[in-house]
Design a protein around this motif. Sequence first.
Motif, PDB file in Angstrom:
ATOM      1  N   ASP A  61       0.829  -1.218   0.000  1.00  0.00           N
ATOM      2  CA  ASP A  61       0.000   0.000   0.000  1.00  0.00           C
ATOM      3  C   ASP A  61       0.858   1.260   0.000  1.00  0.00           C
ATOM      4  O   ASP A  61       0.608   2.207   0.755  1.00  0.00           O
ATOM      5  CB  ASP A  61      -0.945   0.009   1.198  1.00  0.00           C
ATOM      6  N   ALA A  62       1.867   1.279  -0.829  1.00  0.00           N
ATOM      7  CA  ALA A  62       2.788   2.419  -0.862  1.00  0.00           C
ATOM      8  C   ALA A  62       2.089   3.672  -1.380  1.00  0.00           C
ATOM      9  O   ALA A  62       1.276   3.614  -2.302  1.00  0.00           O
ATOM     10  CB  ALA A  62       3.991   2.094  -1.739  1.00  0.00           C
ATOM     11  N   ASN A  63       2.427   4.791  -0.808  1.00  0.00           N
ATOM     12  CA  ASN A  63       1.932   6.092  -1.243  1.00  0.00           C
ATOM     13  C   ASN A  63       2.883   6.605  -2.321  1.00  0.00           C
ATOM     14  O   ASN A  63       3.731   7.457  -2.074  1.00  0.00           O
ATOM     15  CB  ASN A  63       1.862   7.054  -0.059  1.00  0.00           C
ATOM     16  N   ARG A  64       2.749   6.091  -3.534  1.00  0.00           N
ATOM     17  CA  ARG A  64       3.736   6.353  -4.570  1.00  0.00           C
ATOM     18  C   ARG A  64       3.562   7.717  -5.228  1.00  0.00           C
ATOM     19  O   ARG A  64       4.538   8.315  -5.690  1.00  0.00           O
ATOM     20  CB  ARG A  64       3.683   5.258  -5.628  1.00  0.00           C
ATOM     21  N   VAL A  65       2.340   8.232  -5.318  1.00  0.00           N
ATOM     22  CA  VAL A  65       2.097   9.555  -5.899  1.00  0.00           C
ATOM     23  C   VAL A  65       2.042  10.568  -4.768  1.00  0.00           C
ATOM     24  O   VAL A  65       1.185  10.488  -3.889  1.00  0.00           O
ATOM     25  CB  VAL A  65       0.798   9.575  -6.721  1.00  0.00           C
ATOM     26  N   GLN A  66       2.954  11.520  -4.799  1.00  0.00           N
ATOM     27  CA  GLN A  66       3.087  12.481  -3.706  1.00  0.00           C
ATOM     28  C   GLN A  66       3.015  13.904  -4.255  1.00  0.00           C
ATOM     29  O   GLN A  66       3.342  14.156  -5.410  1.00  0.00           O
ATOM     30  CB  GLN A  66       4.402  12.239  -2.961  1.00  0.00           C
ATOM     31  N   TYR A  67       2.614  14.820  -3.384  1.00  0.00           N
ATOM     32  CA  TYR A  67       2.353  16.194  -3.795  1.00  0.00           C
ATOM     33  C   TYR A  67       3.131  17.164  -2.911  1.00  0.00           C
ATOM     34  O   TYR A  67       3.477  16.862  -1.774  1.00  0.00           O
ATOM     35  CB  TYR A  67       0.859  16.507  -3.698  1.00  0.00           C
ATOM     36  N   ALA A  68       3.376  18.346  -3.460  1.00  0.00           N
ATOM     37  CA  ALA A  68       4.068  19.391  -2.715  1.00  0.00           C
ATOM     38  C   ALA A  68       3.669  20.747  -3.266  1.00  0.00           C
ATOM     39  O   ALA A  68       3.216  20.868  -4.408  1.00  0.00           O
ATOM     40  CB  ALA A  68       5.583  19.213  -2.798  1.00  0.00           C
ATOM     41  N   LEU A  69       3.837  21.766  -2.440  1.00  0.00           N
ATOM     42  CA  LEU A  69       3.708  23.158  -2.861  1.00  0.00           C
ATOM     43  C   LEU A  69       5.096  23.766  -2.915  1.00  0.00           C
ATOM     44  O   LEU A  69       5.908  23.557  -2.014  1.00  0.00           O
ATOM     45  CB  LEU A  69       2.825  23.942  -1.880  1.00  0.00           C
ATOM     46  N   VAL A  70       5.358  24.524  -3.973  1.00  0.00           N
ATOM     47  CA  VAL A  70       6.693  25.055  -4.230  1.00  0.00           C
ATOM     48  C   VAL A  70       6.631  26.572  -4.325  1.00  0.00           C
ATOM     49  O   VAL A  70       5.747  27.128  -4.980  1.00  0.00           O
ATOM     50  CB  VAL A  70       7.268  24.482  -5.542  1.00  0.00           C
ATOM     51  N   ILE A  71       7.559  27.241  -3.656  1.00  0.00           N
ATOM     52  CA  ILE A  71       7.765  28.676  -3.822  1.00  0.00           C
ATOM     53  C   ILE A  71       9.253  28.902  -4.072  1.00  0.00           C
ATOM     54  O   ILE A  71      10.087  28.099  -3.649  1.00  0.00           O
ATOM     55  CB  ILE A  71       7.299  29.504  -2.605  1.00  0.00           C
ATOM     56  N   GLY A  72       9.569  29.966  -4.764  1.00  0.00           N
ATOM     57  CA  GLY A  72      10.979  30.206  -5.030  1.00  0.00           C
ATOM     58  C   GLY A  72      11.199  31.473  -5.825  1.00  0.00           C
ATOM     59  O   GLY A  72      10.342  32.357  -5.901  1.00  0.00           O
ATOM     60  N   GLY A  73      12.347  31.538  -6.413  1.00  0.00           N
ATOM     61  CA  GLY A  73      12.734  32.699  -7.202  1.00  0.00           C
ATOM     62  C   GLY A  73      14.109  32.481  -7.786  1.00  0.00           C
ATOM     63  O   GLY A  73      14.740  31.444  -7.579  1.00  0.00           O
ATOM     64  N   GLY A  74      14.562  33.462  -8.526  1.00  0.00           N
ATOM     65  CA  GLY A  74      15.874  33.322  -9.119  1.00  0.00           C
ATOM     66  C   GLY A  74      16.203  34.466 -10.048  1.00  0.00           C
ATOM     67  O   GLY A  74      15.562  35.526 -10.031  1.00  0.00           O
ATOM     68  N   VAL A  75      17.188  34.208 -10.868  1.00  0.00           N
ATOM     69  CA  VAL A  75      17.663  35.226 -11.805  1.00  0.00           C
ATOM     70  C   VAL A  75      18.149  34.509 -13.056  1.00  0.00           C
ATOM     71  O   VAL A  75      18.664  33.401 -12.992  1.00  0.00           O
ATOM     72  CB  VAL A  75      18.803  36.055 -11.166  1.00  0.00           C
ATOM     73  N   TYR A  76      17.953  35.151 -14.224  1.00  0.00           N
ATOM     74  CA  TYR A  76      18.513  34.579 -15.439  1.00  0.00           C
ATOM     75  C   TYR A  76      19.127  35.693 -16.280  1.00  0.00           C
ATOM     76  O   TYR A  76      18.767  36.869 -16.164  1.00  0.00           O
ATOM     77  CB  TYR A  76      17.476  33.782 -16.239  1.00  0.00           C
ATOM     78  N   PHE A  77      20.084  35.275 -17.104  1.00  0.00           N
ATOM     79  CA  PHE A  77      20.854  36.202 -17.923  1.00  0.00           C
ATOM     80  C   PHE A  77      20.698  35.818 -19.383  1.00  0.00           C
ATOM     81  O   PHE A  77      20.782  34.642 -19.734  1.00  0.00           O
ATOM     82  CB  PHE A  77      22.339  36.144 -17.548  1.00  0.00           C
ATOM     83  N   ASP A  78      20.470  36.801 -20.225  1.00  0.00           N
ATOM     84  CA  ASP A  78      20.522  36.581 -21.667  1.00  0.00           C
ATOM     85  C   ASP A  78      21.980  36.581 -22.099  1.00  0.00           C
ATOM     86  O   ASP A  78      22.716  37.537 -21.843  1.00  0.00           O
ATOM     87  CB  ASP A  78      19.759  37.684 -22.403  1.00  0.00           C
ATOM     88  N   LEU A  79      22.408  35.494 -22.734  1.00  0.00           N
ATOM     89  CA  LEU A  79      23.798  35.348 -23.134  1.00  0.00           C
ATOM     90  C   LEU A  79      24.030  35.967 -24.506  1.00  0.00           C
ATOM     91  O   LEU A  79      23.158  35.940 -25.371  1.00  0.00           O
ATOM     92  CB  LEU A  79      24.179  33.864 -23.164  1.00  0.00           C
ATOM     93  N   TYR A  80      25.208  36.513 -24.706  1.00  0.00           N
ATOM     94  CA  TYR A  80      25.536  37.135 -25.986  1.00  0.00           C
ATOM     95  C   TYR A  80      25.576  36.110 -27.114  1.00  0.00           C
ATOM     96  O   TYR A  80      25.321  36.431 -28.274  1.00  0.00           O
ATOM     97  CB  TYR A  80      26.885  37.858 -25.890  1.00  0.00           C
ATOM     98  N   VAL A  81      25.909  34.869 -26.786  1.00  0.00           N
ATOM     99  CA  VAL A  81      26.011  33.834 -27.812  1.00  0.00           C
ATOM    100  C   VAL A  81      24.659  33.178 -28.082  1.00  0.00           C
ATOM    101  O   VAL A  81      24.563  32.246 -28.880  1.00  0.00           O
ATOM    102  CB  VAL A  81      27.025  32.756 -27.380  1.00  0.00           C
ATOM    103  N   GLY A  82      23.622  33.678 -27.442  1.00  0.00           N
ATOM    104  CA  GLY A  82      22.296  33.092 -27.582  1.00  0.00           C
ATOM    105  C   GLY A  82      21.982  32.184 -26.410  1.00  0.00           C
ATOM    106  O   GLY A  82      22.867  31.604 -25.790  1.00  0.00           O
TER     107      GLY A  82
END
Length: 212
Positions: free
Chosen positions: A175-196
């Motif tokens: 009777d394993a609980n194989r399907v599990q759920y979570a709530l996610v919060i976060g953030g970050g930063v990304y950079f546009d690269l000159y080479v694409g």
Amino acid sequence: RTMILRLSAITFCVLCVLAAQAQFWFGPKGGATRNDFIYQSEAYADTFLVEPSYSFEVGGVLIYQANDMFSVQTELFYERTKRSLESTELSDVAVTSNTANSFLSVPALFRVSFNRGPTHYYVSGGPKVRMWLGGSGRISTDSNDEFVEGDNVWTRLVFNDKNSNTVNEIYAVPDANRVQYALVIGGGVYFDLYVGGRMLLDFKYAFGHSNM
């Protein structure tokens, strides 16, 4: 034994991506995770010392960019969750346990971005679903009786047996609980690269559940 798993994930993502269309970005991701465990039973928490553990996740990311401010980030990745515990002085027997479980995870995150020239900051949040794939582990104790064996080792899990036991290094989980759920919060930063393409640094905190 029911427990609440708080997965505190700090994920480093590098996206060397190409735009399939103007609105879509995709690429690989990899990162480190920290796992903290909270148990509902106060007696269990007093009897066993559970330390935070560190592991990894690896997979891919797909981002739909609706406009400069709003986007949706979906991921598909393999993650490893480790847990190590040992009995305290309040326990009747000395026990140590080490487990490592594997999951296939799919979060869907809504993002709001704030552009600062070539640097883009964002916050994100949403649900995550993961499938328990299997795992390995070892339980060791200095006691031998009808309830506790001296040393149990398993190299893989099976989910279709009625009785939970270890035979030939195979651990049966009924009777394993194989399907599990979570709530996610976060953030970050990304950079546009000159080479694409883009490079993304992503940090997430996920609060989930488990019954393992």
